[in-house]
Design a protein around this motif. Structure first.
Motif, mmCIF file in Angstrom:
data_model
loop_
_atom_site.group_PDB
_atom_site.id
_atom_site.type_symbol
_atom_site.label_atom_id
_atom_site.label_comp_id
_atom_site.label_asym_id
_atom_site.label_seq_id
_atom_site.Cartn_x
_atom_site.Cartn_y
_atom_site.Cartn_z
ATOM 1 N N VAL A 84 0.848 -1.194 0.000
ATOM 2 C CA VAL A 84 0.000 0.000 0.000
ATOM 3 C C VAL A 84 0.884 1.245 0.000
ATOM 4 C CG1 VAL A 84 -1.733 1.308 1.308
ATOM 5 C CG2 VAL A 84 -1.906 -1.184 1.146
ATOM 6 N N PHE A 85 1.920 1.224 0.830
ATOM 7 C CA PHE A 85 2.870 2.330 0.874
ATOM 8 C C PHE A 85 3.496 2.556 -0.501
ATOM 9 C CE2 PHE A 85 5.842 5.159 2.899
ATOM 10 C CZ PHE A 85 6.989 5.054 2.122
ATOM 11 N N GLN A 126 3.142 5.915 -2.674
ATOM 12 C CA GLN A 126 4.366 6.674 -2.946
ATOM 13 C C GLN A 126 4.645 6.768 -4.439
ATOM 14 O OE1 GLN A 126 8.009 5.135 -1.312
ATOM 15 N NE2 GLN A 126 9.061 7.068 -1.592
ATOM 16 N N SER A 127 4.514 5.667 -5.151
ATOM 17 C CA SER A 127 4.785 5.719 -6.589
ATOM 18 C C SER A 127 3.759 6.579 -7.317
ATOM 19 C CB SER A 127 4.827 4.311 -7.183
ATOM 20 O OG SER A 127 3.565 3.682 -7.087
ATOM 21 N N ILE A 136 2.851 9.023 4.361
ATOM 22 C CA ILE A 136 2.394 7.896 3.549
ATOM 23 C C ILE A 136 2.444 6.611 4.371
ATOM 24 C CG2 ILE A 136 2.887 6.491 1.505
ATOM 25 C CD1 ILE A 136 3.994 9.092 0.219
ATOM 26 N N ARG A 137 3.489 6.433 5.147
ATOM 27 C CA ARG A 137 3.601 5.253 6.009
ATOM 28 C C ARG A 137 2.437 5.217 6.997
ATOM 29 N NH1 ARG A 137 8.521 6.030 7.674
ATOM 30 N NH2 ARG A 137 9.398 5.081 5.823
ATOM 31 N N SER A 138 2.121 6.353 7.617
ATOM 32 C CA SER A 138 0.990 6.420 8.539
ATOM 33 C C SER A 138 -0.327 6.133 7.830
ATOM 34 C CB SER A 138 0.915 7.803 9.200
ATOM 35 O OG SER A 138 2.067 8.038 9.964
ATOM 36 N N LEU A 139 -0.490 6.662 6.630
ATOM 37 C CA LEU A 139 -1.706 6.417 5.856
ATOM 38 C C LEU A 139 -1.841 4.942 5.507
ATOM 39 C CD1 LEU A 139 -4.197 7.528 4.401
ATOM 40 C CD2 LEU A 139 -2.723 8.033 2.450
ATOM 41 N N SER A 140 -0.735 4.280 5.166
ATOM 42 C CA SER A 140 -0.807 2.858 4.839
ATOM 43 C C SER A 140 -1.196 2.030 6.063
ATOM 44 C CB SER A 140 0.509 2.356 4.242
ATOM 45 O OG SER A 140 1.530 2.353 5.202
#
Length: 79
Positions: A12-13, A17-18, A65-69
């Protein structure tokens, strides 16, 4: 939210990110290509500018993004 198991959060991350990276890089790269006579030179210049711009953006966005994933995934039960 979503019911994606947390063990897949790195995927998901990566997708988030991409997506962000390619969105910004494609926008930057499209400007020189509008009037390009020399594709290779314009591509190289766009890539270098995109890389210089994306490095700090990725470094700043990665924790969010890490937190969102983590929010978009869940812990797996041991059933």
């Amino acid at each position: 939210m979503f019911a994606i198991p947390r063990r897949y959060s790195h995927f998901v991350f990566g997708v988030i990110q991409s997506g962000l990276t390619s969105l910004i890089a494609a926008g930057i790269a499209s400007f020189p290509a509008m009037a390009a006579d020399n594709f290779l030179w314009n591509w190289l210049a766009s890539w270098l500018v995109s890389w210089a711009v994306m490095s700090p953006i990725v470094l700043l966005a990665a924790p969010t993004i890490r937190s969102l994933s983590v929010v978009l995934t869940r812990e797996e039960s041991l059933d």
